[in-house]
Design a protein around this motif. Structure first.
Motif: not given
Length: 464
Positions: A297-299, A378, A294-295, A412, A301-302, A382
């Protein structure tokens, strides 16, 4: 056949009644007449009266041409005997004599309200445990039986009432009870699964079993109603060889059974703990991988825009290199071999440079629009939440669960474990630089993780 009318009239010659205080069966005889003295002991004189108290029944036994007849008068009853009341008199007496005897009949009183108690004792008899048939244990039984008469017609059919002796009848009942109790108790270990050595302390269960067998037999064989049987004592002969040997064998077997059961319980406990630890380890592994995925994918995506720029920049670098070489290319096929400036190549390069610049400008414009749309999607929270501090993601802790260590986990992942209830303030943690394991609630940089967990829900208000 009814013997009496309800109208009280006529003179008194004899009063047929029972004045005994305690009795079960009692035969009435006229005053002055003994047992088997004369035929007059069964004479019912015209004009006599009959009295039957509540709880009694009077039985008249007399002969007719078709055999012996019986009539029953259930108390309370009080009336005078006369021809109108005894239709049988018309076939026996032609004329009524004053004071004469019109007919012969035996009169018995049966006590329906009284009870009889008999104490009994069964001497030692051998009882075997079906698991150890080599050891005979002598057993004795003592108690009391209480009975009465309710079905008097059946009782009369089973017994000859004349000269009925209660003591003799008690002895008959006693002998039967001893026989029945001995037979039932002998088979209880086999039929009911009660060990011989436990019969003494399970006396209530044994009493219920004996009652079930004995009640119906006394009713069938003797016509009496067994109100209760109270076994006061079941006693094995503890000095006998059979008792001593059986006790040794059962004690050894019980000890072995307890040991084996303890081993099974310990193994089950160990297996349960091992399975729980494996499940916990697997759960933490899955959660750790999910958190890392998840981390990542989040990175991605960001920073998807930056990633795209990097990729496109590499492409433009390759294109720029090729553009530099185009200035020296001999596009006209001159004889100098391409050693000089080629105007056509320069024009071509300028055209391609303009195209590349437009591509870069369009790319930057598109990336800005994508970032603006992402910001608009967002939530306010967020948008206000800053990214993790540099270096915080590089802090890793080991976690102790049931004596085993798991990890490492970053902040996290630890926060997610707190939210799932897998990490509490009482869980031991350790990171590089710490001298010993410490409770998570005592580590300063982890204290904020537990402060964010909401307290338990308040109790629901009572219903109106």
């Amino acid at each position: 056949m009814g013997l009496f009318s309800n109208k009280k009239e006529g003179g008194l010659m004899d009063v047929i009644r029972c004045d005994e205080q305690e009795y079960l069966i009692w035969k009435w005889r006229p005053v002055g007449q003994d047992v088997n003295s004369t035929k007059k002991e069964n004479s019912i004189r015209y004009g006599s009266s009959l009295r039957v108290k509540d709880g009694e029944v009077a039985v008249f036994v007399y002969k007719q041409n078709n055999g012996t007849m019986e009539d029953f008068v259930v108390g309370p009853y009080d009336d005078t005997i006369k021809t109108a009341n005894f239709p049988v008199l018309t076939s026996i007496v032609g004329l009524a004599f004053g004071g004469a005897s019109p007919f012969q009949a035996e009169v018995y009183y049966i006590n329906l309200s009284g009870v009889v108690q008999i104490k009994f004792g069964v001497p030692y008899f051998d009882v075997f445990d079906p698991r150890f048939l080599d050891y005979a244990v002598p057993m004795s039984v003592r108690g009391t039986i209480t009975f009465n008469i309710t079905d008097y017609k059946t009782f009369i059919k089973l017994h000859r009432l004349i000269n009925f002796e209660l003591e003799e009848f008690k002895q008959q009942i006693k002998d039967a009870v001893i026989k029945y109790v001995k037979g039932v108790v002998t088979n209880i270990p086999q039929d009911n699964g009660i060990p011989v050595l436990q019969m003494e302390r399970k006396i209530l269960e044994v009493n219920d079993i004996v009652t079930q067998h004995l009640k119906s037999r006394l009713e069938t064989d003797f016509g009496v109603n067994m109100k209760a049987i109270d076994i006061a004592n079941i006693e094995p002969d503890k000095e006998s060889e059979g008792y001593q040997e059986l006790r040794k064998v059962t004690a050894a077997q019980q000890t072995k059974t307890i040991e084996m059961q303890t081993e099974v319980n310990l193994k089950n406990l160990q297996d349960t703990q091992r399975i729980n630890a494996q499940n916990m380890e697997e759960t933490l592994r899955i959660q750790r991988e999910e958190a890392q995925r998840a981390q990542k994918l989040q990175s991605e995506t960001a920073f998807i825009g930056a990633h795209s720029i990097n990729q496109q920049t590499e492409v433009l670098k390759q294109a720029a290199g090729s553009l530099g070489q185009m200035g020296t290319m001999d596009l006209g096929g001159g004889s100098n071999g391409g050693g000089g400036m080629n105007p056509a190549a320069m024009m071509t390069g300028m055209a391609m440079g303009g195209a590349m610049g437009g591509q870069i400008a369009g790319m930057m414009n598109n990336m800005g629009q994508q970032m603006q749309q992402a910001m608009q999607q967002q939530s306010p929270q967020q948008q206000m939440t800053p990214p993790p501090m540099p270096g915080a993601a590089n802090i890793f802790y080991m976690v102790s669960v049931n004596g085993q260590q798991f990890g490492p986990f970053n902040m996290q992942q630890l926060q997610q474990m707190v939210q799932n209830g897998q990490l509490t303030a009482q869980t031991y943690v350790w990171k590089q630089g710490m001298a010993n394991w410490e409770l998570a609630g005592n580590v300063q940089e982890l204290a904020s993780l537990f402060g964010a967990v909401p307290p338990p829900m308040p109790p629901a208000p009572p219903m109106p």
